[in-house]
Design a protein around this motif. Structure first.
Motif, short mmCIF file in Angstrom:
data_model
loop_
_atom_site.label_atom_id
_atom_site.label_comp_id
_atom_site.label_asym_id
_atom_site.label_seq_id
_atom_site.Cartn_x
_atom_site.Cartn_y
_atom_site.Cartn_z
N ILE A 42 14.46 8.41 -11.66
CA ILE A 42 13.32 7.53 -11.43
C ILE A 42 13.26 6.56 -12.58
CG2 ILE A 42 10.81 7.41 -11.20
CD1 ILE A 42 10.95 10.36 -10.22
N SER A 43 13.22 5.28 -12.28
CA SER A 43 13.16 4.28 -13.36
C SER A 43 11.72 4.01 -13.72
CB SER A 43 13.86 3.00 -12.95
OG SER A 43 13.22 2.44 -11.82
N VAL A 86 4.21 9.72 -9.78
CA VAL A 86 3.64 9.87 -11.13
C VAL A 86 2.90 11.21 -11.24
CG1 VAL A 86 1.89 8.96 -12.73
CG2 VAL A 86 3.49 7.40 -11.63
N LYS A 87 2.15 11.58 -10.22
CA LYS A 87 1.44 12.86 -10.25
C LYS A 87 2.41 14.04 -10.32
CE LYS A 87 -2.79 11.34 -8.03
NZ LYS A 87 -3.65 11.40 -6.84
N LYS A 88 3.53 13.93 -9.61
CA LYS A 88 4.54 14.99 -9.67
C LYS A 88 5.15 15.08 -11.06
CE LYS A 88 5.91 15.02 -4.81
NZ LYS A 88 6.97 14.70 -3.84
N LEU A 89 5.38 13.94 -11.68
CA LEU A 89 5.93 13.93 -13.04
C LEU A 89 4.93 14.56 -14.02
CD1 LEU A 89 7.52 10.36 -13.24
CD2 LEU A 89 8.72 12.53 -12.97
N ILE A 90 3.66 14.17 -13.91
CA ILE A 90 2.64 14.71 -14.81
C ILE A 90 2.50 16.22 -14.61
CG2 ILE A 90 0.15 14.70 -15.32
CD1 ILE A 90 0.21 11.67 -14.72
N GLN A 111 4.68 18.31 -14.13
CA GLN A 111 5.77 19.04 -14.77
C GLN A 111 5.59 19.15 -16.28
OE1 GLN A 111 9.77 17.90 -13.42
NE2 GLN A 111 8.80 16.93 -11.64
N LEU A 112 4.58 18.49 -16.82
CA LEU A 112 4.30 18.56 -18.25
C LEU A 112 3.59 19.87 -18.58
CD1 LEU A 112 2.88 14.97 -18.88
CD2 LEU A 112 5.12 15.84 -19.61
N PRO A 113 3.69 20.31 -19.84
CA PRO A 113 2.89 21.47 -20.27
C PRO A 113 1.39 21.14 -20.10
CG PRO A 113 4.56 20.93 -21.91
CD PRO A 113 4.57 19.83 -20.91
N PRO A 114 0.56 22.14 -19.85
CA PRO A 114 -0.87 21.90 -19.57
C PRO A 114 -1.60 21.05 -20.61
CG PRO A 114 -0.31 24.18 -19.12
CD PRO A 114 0.91 23.55 -19.75
N ASP A 115 -1.35 21.29 -21.90
CA ASP A 115 -2.06 20.52 -22.92
C ASP A 115 -1.67 19.04 -22.86
OD1 ASP A 115 0.49 21.10 -23.86
OD2 ASP A 115 -0.14 21.34 -25.94
N GLN A 116 -0.41 18.75 -22.54
CA GLN A 116 0.02 17.36 -22.41
C GLN A 116 -0.53 16.74 -21.13
OE1 GLN A 116 4.30 17.07 -22.92
NE2 GLN A 116 4.24 18.34 -24.76
N GLN A 117 -0.59 17.53 -20.06
CA GLN A 117 -1.19 17.04 -18.81
C GLN A 117 -2.64 16.62 -19.06
OE1 GLN A 117 -1.10 19.72 -15.45
NE2 GLN A 117 1.05 20.25 -15.84
N ASP A 118 -3.39 17.46 -19.75
CA ASP A 118 -4.80 17.18 -20.01
C ASP A 118 -4.97 15.87 -20.77
OD1 ASP A 118 -5.49 19.53 -18.73
OD2 ASP A 118 -5.82 20.66 -20.58
N PHE A 131 0.82 -1.20 0.00
CA PHE A 131 0.00 0.00 0.00
C PHE A 131 0.87 1.26 0.00
CE2 PHE A 131 -2.42 3.31 2.28
CZ PHE A 131 -3.49 3.44 1.40
N LEU A 132 1.90 1.27 0.83
CA LEU A 132 2.81 2.42 0.88
C LEU A 132 3.55 2.61 -0.43
CD1 LEU A 132 4.25 2.09 4.50
CD2 LEU A 132 2.67 3.82 3.64
N ILE A 133 3.99 1.51 -1.01
CA ILE A 133 4.67 1.58 -2.31
C ILE A 133 3.73 2.13 -3.38
CG2 ILE A 133 5.67 0.19 -4.18
CD1 ILE A 133 6.86 -1.62 -1.94
N MET A 134 2.48 1.66 -3.36
CA MET A 134 1.51 2.14 -4.34
C MET A 134 1.26 3.64 -4.15
SD MET A 134 -2.46 1.03 -4.93
CE MET A 134 -2.99 1.95 -3.49
N GLN A 135 1.11 4.09 -2.91
CA GLN A 135 0.91 5.51 -2.64
C GLN A 135 2.10 6.34 -3.10
OE1 GLN A 135 -0.04 5.72 1.59
NE2 GLN A 135 -2.07 6.47 1.05
N GLN A 136 3.30 5.86 -2.80
CA GLN A 136 4.50 6.58 -3.18
C GLN A 136 4.62 6.66 -4.71
OE1 GLN A 136 8.14 4.82 -1.75
NE2 GLN A 136 9.36 6.60 -2.31
N THR A 137 4.32 5.58 -5.38
CA THR A 137 4.36 5.56 -6.84
C THR A 137 3.34 6.54 -7.42
OG1 THR A 137 5.04 3.24 -6.79
CG2 THR A 137 4.17 4.08 -8.88
N GLU A 138 2.14 6.53 -6.85
CA GLU A 138 1.10 7.45 -7.31
C GLU A 138 1.53 8.91 -7.16
OE1 GLU A 138 -3.27 7.56 -6.07
OE2 GLU A 138 -2.84 5.42 -6.25
#
Length: 183
Positions: free
Chosen positions: A181-182, A122-126, A128-135, A112-119
């Motif tokens: 991050i791999s 991923v949200k932090k990575l997303i 950092q994308l330009p808004p149109d790519q985030q959408d 559960f902790l690993i899943m939360q950390q991964t989530e």
């Protein structure tokens, strides 16, 4: 709830657009929520927002009217899912007392902790994308929309949606690599 009237010319225009596009918008909403009553509520809320925006004169004719309305409907669908998700989390947290001490081999604390950390990662990575790519990433991955639906909501052609997704994935790989991050 009382709705103030829109001047006759706007009423007539709005009625024409509702008549012309209502089935397409209704089907779009229904394809996401899969419930007739919820679809009707969101459909009505969509056109209430449209009417209020037109009344205030805040609509800018930069794109197609249908795309604008579809974007409003899409945002209301997202709001609906956010609200139902919060209610489900709250309800499930109350039920934890009955399940306390019951072991679930599929989801232990470590997983559960690993899943939360991964989530979170991923949200932090997303983010950092330009808004149109985030959408595009959010609509495609989290909302499971087709590229055709994405292109309609965003008011672009399908190739643009596909290109934005390709660039988003490329950029996500670069950002992950920069942050060690791999993927």
């Amino acid at each position: 709830m009382e709705i103030k009237t829109i001047p006759a010319t706007n009423d007539e225009v709005l009625e024409t657009y509702i008549t012309r596009h209502s089935q397409k918008i209704y089907n779009f909403i229904f394809s996401k929520v899969m419930d007739k009553n919820t679809t009707e509520d969101i459909f009505q809320d969509t056109f209430i927002k449209v009417a209020h925006t037109l009344k205030k004169g805040d609509y800018s004719e930069e794109g197609k009217f249908l795309s604008w309305v579809m974007r409003i409907a899409h945002n209301l669908v997202i709001d609906y899912f956010r609200q139902t998700q919060r209610k489900r989390i709250f309800r499930n947290s109350e039920d934890l007392g009955a399940l306390y001490g019951v072991e679930d081999s599929s989801m232990n604390a470590e997983k559960f902790l690993i899943m939360q950390q991964t989530e979170r990662c991923v949200k932090k990575l997303i983010a950092q994308l330009p808004p149109d790519q985030q959408d595009v990433v959010i609509m495609r991955i989290y909302r499971e929309m087709t590229f055709k639906e994405i292109s309609e909501v965003m008011g672009v052609n399908i190739n643009t949606s596909l290109g934005r997704m390709r660039y988003a994935l490329t950029n996500l790989r670069k950002i992950a690599k920069q942050n060690n991050i791999s993927i």
